[in-house]
Motif scaffolding. Structure first.
Motif, short mmCIF file in Angstrom:
data_model
loop_
_atom_site.label_atom_id
_atom_site.label_comp_id
_atom_site.label_asym_id
_atom_site.label_seq_id
_atom_site.Cartn_x
_atom_site.Cartn_y
_atom_site.Cartn_z
N LEU A 1 23.28 -2.59 -63.28
CA LEU A 1 23.65 -2.56 -64.70
C LEU A 1 22.67 -1.66 -65.44
O LEU A 1 21.45 -1.84 -65.37
N VAL A 2 23.21 -0.66 -66.13
CA VAL A 2 22.43 0.24 -66.98
C VAL A 2 22.80 -0.04 -68.43
O VAL A 2 23.97 0.04 -68.80
N LEU A 3 21.80 -0.37 -69.23
CA LEU A 3 22.01 -0.60 -70.66
C LEU A 3 21.36 0.55 -71.42
O LEU A 3 20.15 0.75 -71.34
N ARG A 4 22.18 1.32 -72.13
CA ARG A 4 21.64 2.41 -72.95
C ARG A 4 21.85 2.07 -74.41
O ARG A 4 22.66 1.20 -74.75
N HIS A 5 21.14 2.76 -75.30
CA HIS A 5 21.18 2.45 -76.72
C HIS A 5 21.72 3.59 -77.57
O HIS A 5 22.10 3.38 -78.72
N VAL A 6 21.73 4.78 -77.02
CA VAL A 6 22.40 5.94 -77.61
C VAL A 6 23.02 6.70 -76.44
O VAL A 6 22.53 6.63 -75.30
N TRP B 1 23.06 9.72 -75.33
CA TRP B 1 22.37 10.78 -74.60
C TRP B 1 21.18 10.28 -73.78
O TRP B 1 20.64 11.02 -72.98
N GLU B 2 20.75 9.04 -73.96
CA GLU B 2 19.61 8.55 -73.19
C GLU B 2 20.11 7.74 -72.00
O GLU B 2 20.11 6.51 -72.00
N GLY B 3 20.57 8.46 -70.97
CA GLY B 3 21.04 7.84 -69.75
C GLY B 3 19.93 7.69 -68.73
O GLY B 3 18.79 8.07 -68.97
N PRO B 4 20.26 7.15 -67.55
CA PRO B 4 19.23 6.80 -66.57
C PRO B 4 18.60 7.97 -65.85
O PRO B 4 17.53 7.82 -65.25
N LEU C 1 18.07 16.97 -68.27
CA LEU C 1 18.19 15.90 -69.26
C LEU C 1 17.41 16.23 -70.52
O LEU C 1 17.87 15.97 -71.64
N LEU C 2 16.22 16.83 -70.38
CA LEU C 2 15.47 17.23 -71.56
C LEU C 2 16.27 18.23 -72.38
O LEU C 2 16.31 18.15 -73.62
#
Length: 234
Positions: free
Chosen positions: A8-13, A15-18, A182-183
């Motif tokens: 389970l991956v929980l992101r908050h926006v 563009w900020e993925g794992p 990603l950056l």
């Protein structure tokens, strides 16, 4: 035959993925969720997970009224530690992990944005490949105390708790998941551009080109130990 456990991956926006965290986990079923603004999100029982990754974001770990999903995120983080599920919390995710384990949050403790060193203070399989004083990506202003019973792994002069280990869980205040690709995606986001401008910061792309080509292979090696732990539970 029972279904395999999920990561389970929980992101908050968005563009900020794992990023690099899920390198080598393409064969593990993954659920990628954004529940931060849901009043009562339906999350699986922590013990049913192969692993849990909680990402960064611009909100504060104590912004529970404005972002009610953070309450459920704290709860599943605490449950995952109790169930010995492999966990990585990054930036906001690290702060949520610390708060879930009873530590205090210090909003506006000190802004660190850009590539800068941290001192590694104790061995850990995820961080060992980085060397004793790696230059890593920071993007935060809040800080946390060390949770009771946790091992302090990394520090910087401005942010005493840069990384900690609490059983199966690793908290990272810095962004080990970020490679050059990603950056670049972050720097293309208007929100991130505005944040850099507000702090008078420039040259992030150039610093990334200097640091990340050597940091990324070491990060992949270290994060591979997290991937192995996840696969062992899947």
């Amino acid at each position: 035959m029972p279904e395999p456990r999920r990561l389970l991956v929980l992101r908050h926006v968005p563009w900020e993925g794992p990023g690099l965290v899920t390198t080598g986990l393409q064969d593990v079923p993954t659920e990628d969720r954004l529940v931060v603004d849901e009043a009562d999100p339906e999350l699986p029982p922590a013990a049913d997970l192969a692993g849990l990754v909680v990402m960064g974001g611009p909100m504060g770990a104590d912004d529970l009224l404005e972002h009610p999903g953070l309450v459920a995120e704290r709860r599943i983080l605490a449950d995952a530690v109790d169930a010995e599920v492999p966990v990585i919390g990054i930036c906001l995710g690290m702060q949520l992990l610390a708060c879930a384990l009873g530590a205090s949050l210090h909003p506006g403790h000190g802004t660190e944005i850009g590539l800068g060193p941290v001192d590694l203070l104790a061995p850990d399989p995820v961080l060992d490949p980085l060397g004793p004083r790696p230059e890593v990506l920071h993007w935060h202003s809040d800080a946390v105390d060390l949770p009771a019973g946790a091992a302090l792994l990394a520090s910087s002069p401005l942010t005493p708790v840069q990384a900690f280990r609490a059983g199966s869980a690793l908290g990272l205040q810095f962004h080990l998941e970020v490679d050059r690709s990603l950056l670049g995606a972050w720097l293309a986001e208007p929100f991130m551009q505005a944040d850099l401008a507000a702090h008078g910061i420039s040259g992030m792309a150039e610093a990334g080109e200097r640091v990340l080509p050597s940091l990324t292979p070491a990060a992949i090696r270290g994060l591979g130990t997290f991937a192995e732990a996840v696969r062992a539970r899947a």
